[in-house]
Design an enzyme around this catalytic site. Structure first.
Site, short mmCIF file in Angstrom:
data_model
loop_
_atom_site.label_atom_id
_atom_site.label_comp_id
_atom_site.label_asym_id
_atom_site.label_seq_id
_atom_site.Cartn_x
_atom_site.Cartn_y
_atom_site.Cartn_z
N ASP A 68 0.81 -1.22 0.00
CA ASP A 68 0.00 0.00 0.00
C ASP A 68 0.85 1.27 0.00
O ASP A 68 2.07 1.22 0.19
CB ASP A 68 -0.96 0.00 1.22
CG ASP A 68 -0.29 -0.47 2.51
OD1 ASP A 68 0.95 -0.49 2.57
OD2 ASP A 68 -1.02 -0.82 3.45
N ASP A 137 -7.87 -2.67 14.26
CA ASP A 137 -9.23 -3.00 13.83
C ASP A 137 -9.25 -4.23 12.92
O ASP A 137 -10.27 -4.55 12.33
CB ASP A 137 -9.86 -1.78 13.11
CG ASP A 137 -9.04 -1.32 11.90
OD1 ASP A 137 -8.01 -1.98 11.58
OD2 ASP A 137 -9.42 -0.32 11.28
C1 F6R Z 1 1.48 -1.36 6.23
C2 F6R Z 1 0.18 -1.98 6.34
C3 F6R Z 1 -0.62 -1.97 7.58
C4 F6R Z 1 0.18 -2.32 8.85
C5 F6R Z 1 -0.72 -2.29 10.08
C6 F6R Z 1 0.04 -2.59 11.34
O1 F6R Z 1 2.00 -1.52 4.93
O2 F6R Z 1 -0.24 -2.49 5.37
O3 F6R Z 1 -1.67 -2.90 7.44
O4 F6R Z 1 0.74 -3.59 8.69
O5 F6R Z 1 -1.32 -1.03 10.19
O6 F6R Z 1 0.96 -1.56 11.57
P1 F6R Z 1 2.08 -1.67 12.71
O7 F6R Z 1 3.00 -2.75 12.29
O8 F6R Z 1 2.73 -0.31 12.68
O9 F6R Z 1 1.36 -1.97 13.98
#
Ligand code: F6R
Length: 244
Positions: A68, A137
Site C-alpha cells: 500500500d 481494527d
Molecule cells: C502497512 C500496512 C498496515 C500495517 C498495520 C500494522 O504496509 O499495510 O496494514 O501492517 O497497520 O501496523 P504496525 O506494524 O505499525 O502496527
C-alpha cells in the site's frame, strides 16, 4: 491452514520472520516478495539487511510488491511507504530497485494506478511470500473493516482508528493522509504463502479475533483462516489472549 510460531519477544519474532524469508530466498533466488510497512516488520528488515551484508542471503534476483501507499504523498516524502521501504530495506541490500514496486500515491488518476498495480502483480506469476502486519481494527494492507472483502487494488478512506494509530509517525494527526491505495484482499489471498507478524499486548485482542474468531470482512485479517499456507509469527504478548 495456519501455522503459528510463538516467540518470546519482538527480537525473536524478527529473527524467526527473517528465517522464513531467508529460506525462501535460498530456495528460490528469483522470489517475489510481498512487503509491508509499519512498526511490525522493522526488526525483520534489519535482520535481513544484516544477513545480506554477511552474504547469507542475496536479493539480486528478487522482485517485490508492497501492499500500500498513502494517496497524495510522493515517494521522496519521508512519510511515504516508498521512502520507508528504501530506508529500511532497499537502500541496504543488493536489490535492483527497478524490480521493487509500491503503488504511486501521486498518480493523478488513482483508479488507473490501481489497475496498473494489479497488472504488475499479476505479471509476476504469483507472490511467493506476502508479509503482513495487522491493524488494531483487523485491517491488513489498508483493507479496513467493511461489508465485503475487496478483490483488487483500490483507493480506501482510512478509518479514524487507523488515522489515530498512524499519527504517531506524523507531526500531528491533521498531517495523516485520509486516503490510501491498497492491494485488495483477493490479491493478498492469491499469494502462495502469507506471513502475518504481530507483537505487543495491544495486538492481543485483535489477534484472538482474527485467528480464532468468526471469518468476517468486519475483521479483514480473519480471511487468512481460509488461506492454504498462512503463518502467524507472534510474540507472547500478542498471543496472551489465545490459549496456545
Ligand atoms: C502497512 C500496512 C498496515 C500495517 C498495520 C500494522 O504496509 O499495510 O496494514 O501492517 O497497520 O501496523 P504496525 O506494524 O505499525 O502496527
Amino acid at each position: 491452514m495456519i501455522t503459528i510460531y510463538k516467540t518470546k519477544n519482538y527480537e525473536e519474532l524478527s529473527r524467526k520472520t527473517a528465517d522464513i524469508i531467508s529460506a525462501q530466498l535460498i530456495l528460490k533466488p528469483h522470489s517475489v516478495l510481498g512487503l509491508a510497512t509499519g512498526s511490525s516488520p522493522i526488526g525483520t528488515y534489519k535482520e535481513l539487511v544484516r544477513r545480506c551484508s554477511e552474504g547469507t542471503i542475496d536479493f539480486s534476483k528478487v522482485s517485490t510488491v508492497n501492499l500500500d501507499e498513502y494517496r497524495g504523498i510522493s515517494g521522496d516524502n519521508d512519510q511515504s511507504y516508498r521512502y520507508f521501504m528504501n530506508t529500511n530495506l532497499f537502500d541496504h541490500v543488493n536489490i535492483d530497485k527497478t524490480k521493487t514496486n509500491v503503488p504511486d500515491g501521486m498518480a493523478t488518476d488513482s483508479d488507473a494506478e490501481c489497475e496498473r498495480y494489479d497488472s504488475v502483480v499479476s505479471s509476476m506469476n504469483g507472490v511467493d511470500i506476502q508479509l503482513l502486519g495487522i491493524g488494531h481494527d483487523g485491517h491488513i494492507g489498508f483493507n479496513e473493516p467493511c461489508e465485503t472483502f475487496p478483490k483488487g487494488t483500490h483507493v480506501v478512506k482510512l478509518t479514524e482508528t487507523t488515522i489515530k494509530a498512524n499519527s504517531r509517525l506524523f507531526a500531528s494527526v491533521d498531517d495523516v493522509p485520509r486516503e490510501a491505495l491498497t492491494m485488495g484482499i483477493g490479491t493478498i489471498m492469491a499469494a502462495k504463502c502469507v506471513v502475518l507478524i504481530a507483537s505487543g499486548k495491544d495486538k492481543a485482542e485483535i489477534v484472538k479475533k482474527a485467528f480464532f474468531g468468526e471469518v468476517t470482512p468486519l475483521i479483514p485479517a480473519s480471511i487468512l483462516q481460509f488461506h492454504k499456507n498462512a503463518i502467524l509469527v507472534a510474540d507472547e504478548d500478542a498471543l496472551s489472549e489465545c490459549n496456545i
